[in-house]
Design an enzyme around this catalytic site. Structure first.
Site, PDB file in Angstrom:
ATOM      1  N   ASP A   1       1.242 -25.771  -2.419  1.00  0.00           N
ATOM      2  CA  ASP A   1       0.089 -25.366  -2.940  1.00  0.00           C
ATOM      3  C   ASP A   1      -0.268 -23.727  -2.662  1.00  0.00           C
ATOM      4  O   ASP A   1      -1.484 -23.724  -2.143  1.00  0.00           O
ATOM      5  CB  ASP A   1      -1.080 -26.269  -3.207  1.00  0.00           C
ATOM      6  CG  ASP A   1      -2.231 -26.064  -4.213  1.00  0.00           C
ATOM      7  OD1 ASP A   1      -1.907 -25.281  -5.308  1.00  0.00           O
ATOM      8  OD2 ASP A   1      -3.187 -26.849  -4.325  1.00  0.00           O
TER       9      ASP A   1
ATOM     10  N   GLU B   1      -6.952 -18.191  -3.400  1.00  0.00           N
ATOM     11  CA  GLU B   1      -7.458 -19.823  -3.060  1.00  0.00           C
ATOM     12  C   GLU B   1      -7.376 -19.958  -1.519  1.00  0.00           C
ATOM     13  O   GLU B   1      -8.405 -20.504  -0.918  1.00  0.00           O
ATOM     14  CB  GLU B   1      -6.975 -20.726  -4.008  1.00  0.00           C
ATOM     15  CG  GLU B   1      -7.466 -22.302  -3.689  1.00  0.00           C
ATOM     16  CD  GLU B   1      -6.894 -23.148  -4.702  1.00  0.00           C
ATOM     17  OE1 GLU B   1      -6.092 -22.607  -5.698  1.00  0.00           O
ATOM     18  OE2 GLU B   1      -7.187 -24.397  -4.580  1.00  0.00           O
TER      19      GLU B   1
ATOM     20  N   GLU C   1       5.190 -19.611 -10.899  1.00  0.00           N
ATOM     21  CA  GLU C   1       3.526 -19.562 -10.879  1.00  0.00           C
ATOM     22  C   GLU C   1       3.254 -18.875  -9.529  1.00  0.00           C
ATOM     23  O   GLU C   1       3.384 -19.698  -8.681  1.00  0.00           O
ATOM     24  CB  GLU C   1       2.857 -20.662 -11.296  1.00  0.00           C
ATOM     25  CG  GLU C   1       1.677 -20.766 -11.173  1.00  0.00           C
ATOM     26  CD  GLU C   1       0.785 -22.069 -11.609  1.00  0.00           C
ATOM     27  OE1 GLU C   1       1.415 -23.214 -12.552  1.00  0.00           O
ATOM     28  OE2 GLU C   1      -0.330 -22.371 -11.271  1.00  0.00           O
TER      29      GLU C   1
ATOM     30  N   GLU D   1      -3.221 -34.584 -10.332  1.00  0.00           N
ATOM     31  CA  GLU D   1      -4.628 -34.512  -9.839  1.00  0.00           C
ATOM     32  C   GLU D   1      -5.732 -35.322 -10.810  1.00  0.00           C
ATOM     33  O   GLU D   1      -6.780 -34.976 -11.033  1.00  0.00           O
ATOM     34  CB  GLU D   1      -4.913 -33.249  -9.424  1.00  0.00           C
ATOM     35  CG  GLU D   1      -4.006 -32.364  -8.487  1.00  0.00           C
ATOM     36  CD  GLU D   1      -4.503 -30.997  -8.149  1.00  0.00           C
ATOM     37  OE1 GLU D   1      -5.316 -30.219  -9.077  1.00  0.00           O
ATOM     38  OE2 GLU D   1      -4.396 -30.709  -6.895  1.00  0.00           O
TER      39      GLU D   1
HETATM   40  C1  GCU Z   1      -4.998 -26.474  -6.601  1.00  0.00           C
HETATM   41  C2  GCU Z   1      -6.398 -26.257  -6.948  1.00  0.00           C
HETATM   42  C3  GCU Z   1      -6.916 -26.966  -8.163  1.00  0.00           C
HETATM   43  C4  GCU Z   1      -5.938 -26.714  -9.300  1.00  0.00           C
HETATM   44  C5  GCU Z   1      -4.745 -27.077  -9.109  1.00  0.00           C
HETATM   45  C6  GCU Z   1      -3.570 -26.844 -10.092  1.00  0.00           C
HETATM   46  O1  GCU Z   1      -4.818 -27.858  -6.204  1.00  0.00           O
HETATM   47  O2  GCU Z   1      -7.079 -26.395  -5.923  1.00  0.00           O
HETATM   48  O3  GCU Z   1      -8.243 -26.296  -8.269  1.00  0.00           O
HETATM   49  O4  GCU Z   1      -6.592 -27.448 -10.354  1.00  0.00           O
HETATM   50  O5  GCU Z   1      -4.301 -26.380  -8.094  1.00  0.00           O
HETATM   51  O6  GCU Z   1      -2.833 -25.741  -9.846  1.00  0.00           O
HETATM   52  O7  GCU Z   1      -3.808 -27.380 -10.915  1.00  0.00           O
END
Ligand code: GCU
Length: 827
Positions: free
Chosen positions: A367, A395, A389, A287
């Protein structure tokens, strides 16, 4: 009744009711086998003293010498107990952090003996939590953890915000630095210790290198010092490019000697402050984060650099996250699939990691969705160790404004048999290390508590924190008995309390799944924006890869080897064969693995589209019942927590209807297949706001269109003058519930009044952003759509219904519709 703000969670130690007085023990002393005030054994002694006072009303003195008194509680480590002359003959082998708890009903003698200091404090909590539930049954049991890694992750930022946190600002950081006051940190450690969590990673995985400033390193020391007496260690998340961005080096290449040197030096500095650091968590090449791939090195090269920096200092581990994927995938390519990423990136590196690297794997391939199969990576690492995890922060499960008890979900994943090499391979045995012979492995969970006194944003959702700890210790823990224990400890021993909370909790996940996303299509929330309310259209047409591939005729991800992305082939052969074949794929994962027409018949006999419609109606209807159930607790628990939960459940009941209608409208519009029961799009009790007589209001289209009844809403023409919407009612005279659907978004706090004729029947303010912790939106959409209900209103045919909306800021007193509901109608 005393006000309970939730701060003590399940450690309230309420006085036992009189009915237990006959069975009460009389203790002569608490013998604590460690005088050092910073040791968990000493803390355990104090906790026992405090707990006995509160639960039994007995003051018991603390002593430090083992006397052999038949009426004392002894707490200490096995080593200390045996050095003091204690008889250890009966004590079976204990694993690291394990404990022996023995009580003797006849002579009030209790032995709490830990394999180490942590074990001793865990045993003390266990004993107190038994007493607090009025459980005086004699016990002699060795308690050992399933795994040595039982951590939680906080996604706290240095500025005090928390990524995906729904309970106020951080307890760790404020304005770029570690906070001064350690009170909440110590209280947090107490809760963690009581559920046998041995470490917390305190900062966001999207990490900030300024954590390494001198002030913050000192802050880490203070945090670790505050948590250590509870047996909780700390770890930190690292920003991969720290050498470049904080250390002033030209690169962060993991094979560059200067970079390695930099990490070794900074690690030494961290250990100067925190001598028992538990390790590092790394999110890299994920990301937008930099990582080893940025420097054309392997993920193992990156992980090993940190592992080597940790090694000289003790047993610290690198938790290297497997959440690595390309978020610019092209959906037009049928074979592209984000769910393949973890195995694609990590499988070939198996065995190439240092022995203090643990790969941290999200439980599902995408996710934390409402339903996913387990991550195939959990069956693809043999030599490299792994931790699973979970996410306690809900969320994608309603962000604590909806309540979902997740223990049943976690159990389903842990009970799953991966059939590695055709043998029993339950995920619980993989992550315990037993199945593949790993020395260190286990559990972590994104927790994200904040400074709200409820810790997590909703008193009920604290059950998830409690259950996570218990499951990580013993993955066979039963979700029902965990919630019962938790309810007794948190709210009281009355049977109605325990039964009601158990019922709501056990129904909460299926209910949420029913009104969010079915058949493995994922939580159909807005994945681009808040991850909260419904927005099924947001899944597709972008690079994030949470696709549904829904078109006018068909829906679902083809993940087969034969015609799709090949994801099913990442599982061991027996599992792969099951998912490859549509006949053997369970209905609840059908659309995860297969792309089918809406008219495809499920094993239940229903079509996919009818299942969607029915499930959404069923789920939203059931969400209404939680409120009714909860009402039974009025007067049995304190008003403060009763009202807090009632408010959340009322909101959830309203928002569940928003979910139901949005998702159903969306798919009805897409495929044009009507609901067999003719409910979707037909709302006999509703008055659309745009059909009312308006003054000062105008009609607007809502985006996404399915977030409004018939796609339209009304807003005031300006932000400084009220609007009026009215309508003469045509119905049988009688008693009704009047529900108003409106939008409550960021940017203002509109005020509303509703009248029948001249009579004011209710007034409210659009200020949910001050009362609910989920991520709010700035728009009229599925996040802001909400409902308020006025119950038991006497209505005469021909009454004039009038709403006056007073706008505020950019919130223009938006209204969607009014439902005038006879008894029993839900709409
Ligand atoms: C999800 C989440 C993010 C977080 C990511 C992660 O995408 O929305 O906020 O950073 O997971 O687990 O690194």
């Amino acid at each position: 009744m005393v006000i309970d703000n939730g701060l003590e969670g399940w450690l309230r130690y309420s006085a036992l009711p009189a009915v237990f007085s006959n069975t009460q023990r009389r203790y002569s002393s608490i013998i604590v086998l460690n005088k050092d005030e910073t040791s968990p054994v000493y803390t355990a002694g104090k906790e026992l003293q405090d707990g006995l006072k509160r639960i039994l009303g007995q003051h018991v003195d603390i002593d430090f010498v083992l006397t052999g008194s038949p009426t004392s509680i002894v707490v200490g480590t096995l080593g200390a107990f045996s050095s003091a002359g204690g008889d250890t003959q009966d004590i079976p082998a204990l694993k690291e952090d394990g404990f022996w708890l023995q009580t003797d009903a006849a002579n009030d003698c209790v032995h709490i003996i830990g394999q180490n200091e942590r074990g001793a404090i865990y045993g003390a909590f266990e004993y107190l939590m038994r007493l607090a539930q009025g459980n005086f049954t004699p016990v002699a049991s060795a308690n050992n953890p399933s795994a040595s890694i039982r951590w939680v992750n906080q996604w706290d930022n240095l500025d005090g915000s928390i990524e995906r946190g729904y309970a106020g600002p951080s307890i760790f950081f404020k304005d770029g630095e570690v906070v001064k006051d350690m009170t909440r940190i110590s209280q947090f450690a107490r809760l963690l210790s009581s559920i046998r969590i041995n470490a917390v990673v305190i900062n966001n995985v999207n990490a900030n290198p300024k954590l390494f400033s001198e002030t913050n390193l000192n802050g880490l020391r203070r945090i670790a010092d505050a948590m250590r007496p509870w047996g909780v260690r700390i770890g930190i998340s690292l920003y991969f490019d720290s050498p470049k961005e904080f250390g002033g080096l030209p690169t962060s290449d993991p094979l560059d000697p200067a970079v390695n040197d930099w990490w070794k030096k900074i690690t030494a500095k961290v250990y100067e402050n925190v001598h028992d650091l538990v390790g590092y968590t790394i999110k890299a090449n994920s990301e937008g984060q930099p990582g080893p791939l940025t420097y054309k090195r392997t993920l193992a090269d990156g992980a090993n650099m940190f592992a080597r920096a940790l090694k000289p200092h003790g047993d610290g581990v690198v938790m290297y996250r497997a959440f690595v994927y390309n978020h610019h995938l092209d959906e037009s390519v049928w074979k592209h699939d984000r769910a393949n990423a973890a195995v694609d990136f990590f499988k070939d590196l198996d065995g190439f990691f240092e022995d203090n690297v643990i790969v941290q794997i999200k439980w599902g391939p995408i996710d934390f969705q409402v339903r996913e199969p387990p991550s195939p990576l959990l069956a693809n690492l043999r030599k490299t160790k792994a931790a699973i995890e979970f996410q306690v922060a809900q969320e994608y499960l309603g962000q604590q404004s909806h309540f979902v008890y997740m223990a049943p979900l976690w159990r389903e994943i842990l009970d799953y048999d991966m059939r590695i090499d055709g043998k029993d391979s339950h995920i619980r045995d993989i992550v315990s290390g037993e199945r593949l012979g790993w020395s260190r492995s286990g559990y972590t969970a994104v927790l994200n508590i904040g400074s709200d006194t409820t810790w997590i944003g909703n008193h009920l959702s604290m059950s998830n924190m409690y259950a996570y700890g218990r499951i990580a210790w013993d993955p066979l823990s039963d979700p029902v008995s965990m919630i019962q224990d938790w309810a007794r400890l948190t709210f009281g021993l009355h049977k109605i309390i325990v039964d009601t909370i158990t019922k709501i909790s056990m129904e909460s996940w299926p209910t949420y799944e029913n009104y969010s996303g079915n058949l493995g299509i994922q939580t159909l929330c807005d994945i681009i924006y808040t991850h909260y309310g419904p927005s099924p259209g947001s899944q597709d047409g972008n690079g994030w890869g949470q696709w549904t591939r829904a078109n006018a005729h068909s829906i679902g991800m083809d993940r087969t080897v034969a015609t799709g992305s090949g994801n099913s082939g990442q599982y061991p052969p027996e599992i792969a064969a099951m998912y490859e074949n549509i006949e053997t794929t369970p209905d609840n994962l059908l659309l995860w693995f297969h792309h089918v027409p809406y008219t495809h018949r499920l094993k239940s006999g229903k079509t996919v589209i009818q299942h969607f419609y029915d499930a959404h109606y069923e789920g939203a209807t059931n969400a209404q019942s939680f409120l009714v159930e909860w009402a039974k607790l009025k007067g049995l628990i304190d008003d403060h927590r009763f009202d807090h939960v009632a408010f959340k459940l009322e909101y959830q009941a309203g928002h569940a209807l928003v979910w139901r209608d949005s998702v159903n409208y969306f798919y009805f519009a897409k495929c044009g297949i009507p609901d067999e029961k003719n409910r979707v799009g037909n709302h006999q009790w509703r008055i659309q706001a745009q059909d009312m007589q308006l003054s000062g209001y105008k009609v607007v289209s809502v985006t996404p269109v399915e977030a409004a009844s018939q796609g339209k809403a009304i807003i005031t023409k300006t932000n400084d003058a009220p609007g009026i919407a009215q309508k003469e009612l045509s119905c049988l005279s009688g008693t009704y519930d009047i529900a108003v659907n409106y939008y409550d978004h960021l940017g203002g706090r509109s005020k509303y009044e509703i009248f029948l004729g001249e009579k004011l029947i209710g007034a409210w303010t659009g200020d949910l952003e001050d009362k609910l912790g989920h991520d709010f939106s700035e728009f009229l959409d599925g996040h802001s759509a909400t409902r308020i209900t006025f119950r038991g209103i006497k209505v005469e045919n021909g009454d004039l219904l009038k709403i006056i909306g007073q706008p505020d800021g950019s919130e223009l007193a938006p209204l969607d519709y009014v439902s005038v509901l006879p008894k029993g109608a839900i709409d």
